[in-house]
Design an enzyme around this catalytic site. Structure first.
Site, PDB file in Angstrom:
ATOM      1  CG  LEU A 268      -2.044  -0.994   1.311  1.00 45.73           C
ATOM      2  CD1 LEU A 268      -2.830  -0.817   2.604  1.00 45.73           C
ATOM      3  CD2 LEU A 268      -2.978  -0.853   0.118  1.00 45.73           C
ATOM      4  CG  ASP A 269       0.720   3.949  -3.229  1.00 44.33           C
ATOM      5  OD1 ASP A 269       1.479   3.012  -3.564  1.00 44.33           O
ATOM      6  OD2 ASP A 269      -0.090   4.482  -4.000  1.00 44.33           O
ATOM      7  CE  LYS A 270       6.324   8.400   4.266  1.00 44.55           C
ATOM      8  NZ  LYS A 270       7.588   9.177   4.088  1.00 44.55           N
TER       9      LYS A 270
END
Length: 240
Positions: A102-104
């Site tokens: 999952l993106d930051k």
């Protein structure tokens, strides 16, 4: 199974640390002190104790994490906090890893495990595992977007995404904002954001709700996690 592997797998310590603990006569098998980590045991039948406490062997671990923003989906990083850093000391294991990314700045469901076979099953494009997201979008999502997503299309760099299911939950005409749900079966880099950008809108908030048959437990606060239940694990493995 070798005794040193059993001890490492049960969280007593790393292979190197286990070697030292064995030398200190802290480990017994069926009541007898053992110092040789190469000794083979039956992990399901033999009784192994460490400092007098019996150890129970568990090969695989599965944790559902409600990932917060600002944390990266990695096992180690010199600069940023990782999802593994969110684990309590008693739950930390060297072999745990996040299943996918999952993106930051993305929140939501993330599975942490040491089961490589299950991770492959969930991430392989050939398995067609659904990943469902909720997003807030700057811009008005339309029925034309729904149809385009359903057909599959090329992103701005020419990369093609497979058909997906877009549901428009609400539209704020005044502020030109939309709330959507999106189900995809791929895991391309920044895929949801890039799909929305391809139809000239922008994701301003993104949260993963589901992976396969595993739904995020909304009782988990951001940054909290728990072990999967037996039923959740069965559904995730396709044993409904």
């Amino acid at each position: 199974m070798r005794l040193d592997k059993f001890l490492a797998d049960t969280g007593v310590g790393s292979r190197k640390e286990v070697k030292q603990l064995l030398k200190k006569s802290l480990v017994a098998v069926n009541g007898t002190i053992v110092k040789d980590g190469k000794m083979h045991i039956n992990e399901n039948e033999d009784t192994v104790t460490f400092s007098g406490e019996q150890l129970t062997y568990q090969q695989f671990y599965y944790y559902m994490l409600h990932k917060p923003q600002g944390v990266i989906s990695a096992t180690k990083d010199k600069r940023d906090q990782t999802v593994i850093d969110l684990l309590q000391d008693e739950d930390f294991r060297e072999d745990l890893f996040p299943v996918g990314r999952l993106d930051k700045d993305t929140e939501g469901l993330l599975l942490l495990t040491n089961d490589g076979q299950l991770a492959h099953q969930l991430l392989s494009p050939k398995k067609h595992v659904d990943k469902e997201y909720f997003a807030k979008v700057a811009g008005i999502m339309t029925e034309a977007d729904v149809q385009q997503f359903a057909a599959g299309f090329a992103l701005t760099n020419g990369e093609v995404v497979k058909p997906s299911t877009l549901t428009i939950e609400s539209v704020d005409e005044i502020n030109e904002e939309s709330s959507i749900r999106l189900i995809i079966q791929e895991g391309k880099f920044h895929q949801v954001k890039r799909m929305v950008e391809a139809v000239n809108k922008k994701v301003v908030y993104l949260k993963r709700l589901r992976m396969g048959d595993l739904w995020l437990d909304e009782r988990l606060e951001l940054g909290e996690y728990r072990s999967l239940t037996g039923k959740e694990l069965e559904r995730l493995k396709g044993k409904k």
